[in-house]
Design a protein around this motif. Structure first.
Motif, mmCIF file in Angstrom:
data_model
loop_
_atom_site.group_PDB
_atom_site.id
_atom_site.type_symbol
_atom_site.label_atom_id
_atom_site.label_comp_id
_atom_site.label_asym_id
_atom_site.label_seq_id
_atom_site.Cartn_x
_atom_site.Cartn_y
_atom_site.Cartn_z
ATOM 1 N N PRO A 53 44.747 -7.642 38.078
ATOM 2 C CA PRO A 53 44.189 -8.119 36.403
ATOM 3 C C PRO A 53 44.805 -8.340 34.939
ATOM 4 C CG PRO A 53 42.964 -6.566 37.114
ATOM 5 C CD PRO A 53 43.937 -6.329 38.387
ATOM 6 N N THR A 54 45.493 -9.098 34.405
ATOM 7 C CA THR A 54 46.121 -8.604 33.408
ATOM 8 C C THR A 54 45.511 -8.920 31.597
ATOM 9 O OG1 THR A 54 47.178 -10.797 33.521
ATOM 10 C CG2 THR A 54 47.948 -9.829 34.190
ATOM 11 N N TYR A 55 45.847 -8.584 30.896
ATOM 12 C CA TYR A 55 45.127 -8.537 29.531
ATOM 13 C C TYR A 55 46.583 -9.616 27.826
ATOM 14 C CZ TYR A 55 42.745 -8.651 24.748
ATOM 15 O OH TYR A 55 42.388 -9.141 23.630
ATOM 16 N N LEU A 56 46.437 -10.227 28.257
ATOM 17 C CA LEU A 56 47.637 -10.924 27.327
ATOM 18 C C LEU A 56 46.880 -10.880 25.759
ATOM 19 C CD1 LEU A 56 50.199 -12.464 26.639
ATOM 20 C CD2 LEU A 56 48.817 -14.855 27.112
ATOM 21 N N GLY A 57 47.313 -10.505 25.050
ATOM 22 C CA GLY A 57 47.614 -10.297 23.425
ATOM 23 C C GLY A 57 47.324 -8.614 23.171
ATOM 24 N N ASN A 58 46.893 -7.874 22.139
ATOM 25 C CA ASN A 58 46.818 -6.857 21.258
ATOM 26 C C ASN A 58 46.299 -5.897 22.238
ATOM 27 O OD1 ASN A 58 46.985 -4.709 19.735
ATOM 28 N ND2 ASN A 58 47.998 -5.422 18.041
ATOM 29 N N PRO A 59 46.876 -5.012 22.911
ATOM 30 C CA PRO A 59 45.779 -3.979 23.883
ATOM 31 C C PRO A 59 44.842 -3.522 22.847
ATOM 32 C CG PRO A 59 47.933 -3.171 24.514
ATOM 33 C CD PRO A 59 47.983 -4.660 23.545
ATOM 34 N N MET A 60 45.719 -3.270 21.826
ATOM 35 C CA MET A 60 44.514 -2.333 21.192
ATOM 36 C C MET A 60 43.897 -2.759 19.533
ATOM 37 S SD MET A 60 47.636 -0.655 21.727
ATOM 38 C CE MET A 60 49.017 -1.213 21.100
ATOM 39 N N SER A 61 43.683 -4.131 19.968
ATOM 40 C CA SER A 61 43.201 -5.256 18.968
ATOM 41 C C SER A 61 41.189 -4.963 19.196
ATOM 42 C CB SER A 61 43.008 -6.521 19.256
ATOM 43 O OG SER A 61 42.379 -6.744 20.693
ATOM 44 N N GLU A 62 40.382 -5.367 18.139
ATOM 45 C CA GLU A 62 39.103 -4.882 18.234
ATOM 46 C C GLU A 62 38.502 -6.083 19.685
ATOM 47 O OE1 GLU A 62 35.722 -6.599 15.955
ATOM 48 O OE2 GLU A 62 37.200 -6.034 14.882
ATOM 49 N N HIS A 63 39.376 -7.536 19.598
ATOM 50 C CA HIS A 63 39.215 -7.509 20.448
ATOM 51 C C HIS A 63 39.228 -7.327 22.153
ATOM 52 C CE1 HIS A 63 39.531 -11.174 23.581
ATOM 53 N NE2 HIS A 63 38.244 -11.950 23.186
ATOM 54 N N ASN A 85 37.544 -5.239 30.099
ATOM 55 C CA ASN A 85 36.762 -4.766 30.900
ATOM 56 C C ASN A 85 37.672 -3.338 32.041
ATOM 57 O OD1 ASN A 85 34.483 -2.942 32.790
ATOM 58 N ND2 ASN A 85 34.106 -5.656 33.790
ATOM 59 N N LEU A 86 37.221 -2.545 31.448
ATOM 60 C CA LEU A 86 38.452 -1.468 31.783
ATOM 61 C C LEU A 86 37.648 -0.515 33.816
ATOM 62 C CD1 LEU A 86 40.133 0.609 29.817
ATOM 63 C CD2 LEU A 86 41.120 -1.574 30.578
ATOM 64 N N ILE A 87 36.508 -0.894 33.918
ATOM 65 C CA ILE A 87 36.448 -0.320 34.571
ATOM 66 C C ILE A 87 36.535 -0.532 36.078
ATOM 67 C CG2 ILE A 87 33.708 -0.496 36.833
ATOM 68 C CD1 ILE A 87 32.503 -0.997 34.137
ATOM 69 N N GLY A 88 37.080 -0.078 36.964
ATOM 70 C CA GLY A 88 37.808 0.345 38.309
ATOM 71 C C GLY A 88 39.345 -0.588 38.228
ATOM 72 N N ILE A 89 39.863 -0.207 36.892
ATOM 73 C CA ILE A 89 41.011 -0.047 36.427
ATOM 74 C C ILE A 89 41.718 0.992 36.206
ATOM 75 C CG2 ILE A 89 42.730 -0.368 34.592
ATOM 76 C CD1 ILE A 89 41.038 -3.130 36.234
ATOM 77 N N GLY A 90 42.699 1.489 37.250
ATOM 78 C CA GLY A 90 43.456 3.154 37.228
ATOM 79 C C GLY A 90 44.187 3.280 36.918
#
Length: 172
Positions: free
Chosen positions: A2-12, A18-23
């Motif tokens: 799973p990836t997130y493209l964008g600013n990981p500290m943003s309000e978005h 969703n960090l459930i299951g992300i280790g």
């Protein structure tokens, strides 16, 4: 992965990530400040041993203080001297990410004999399907039955290895 493209500290990100299951978290931005900020932010949620960052400068370009501080906050991805720029350059030159299944007759050392010394192991998946991340400090000794995802230089041979393009691997 799973990836997130964008600013990981943003309000978005705060609302939609969703960090459930992300280790684990891999900070892979080309900017050092973004990677470090992400590592600082997510180490509280995931634990300091589960956050990783890619270097934005080679070991030759980084100051000793920067290398020491970066490692204190997160683990350096994929090995000594590996940077965002070196990964991007390798991919632009035709390197591919391959998955190699290890066996009794084809071990981890054979990976380098087959694909070349410039092959860069990225991740190992053990027999329980747990992902191990190669870093500059963590020693991983993949065994028979494990799969290794590696960045393989363009033109590397593939004799004797059960290898597939990582892009064709079935994902759950």
């Amino acid at each position: 992965l799973p990836t997130y493209l964008g600013n990981p500290m943003s309000e978005h990100a705060e609302r939609h990530l969703n960090l459930i299951g992300i280790g684990r978290m891999l900070a892979l931005a080309p900017q050092a400040n973004i990677n470090l900020a992400a590592v600082l932010h997510y180490r509280l949620e995931l634990g300091k041993n589960n956050v990783y960052l890619v270097q934005t400068k080679s070991a030759d370009e980084s100051s000793g203080l920067q290398r020491k501080n970066d490692y204190r906050w997160g683990k350096n991805l994929f090995g000594k001297g590996v940077s965002y720029a070196s990964l991007a350059e390798a991919l632009a030159s035709g390197a591919t990410i391959k998955t190699t299944k290890l066996s009794e007759s084809f071990g981890f050392s054979d990976l380098f004999k087959t694909h070349g010394a410039e092959t860069l192991p990225l991740f190992a998946i053990d027999q329980r399907q747990r992902i191990q991340v190669f870093t500059d400090k963590q020693e991983i000794d993949p065994e028979a039955g494990w799969s290794v995802l590696s960045l393989v230089p363009a033109g590397a041979k593939h004799e004797g290895a059960e290898t597939t393009d990582a892009s064709s691997v079935k994902r759950d």
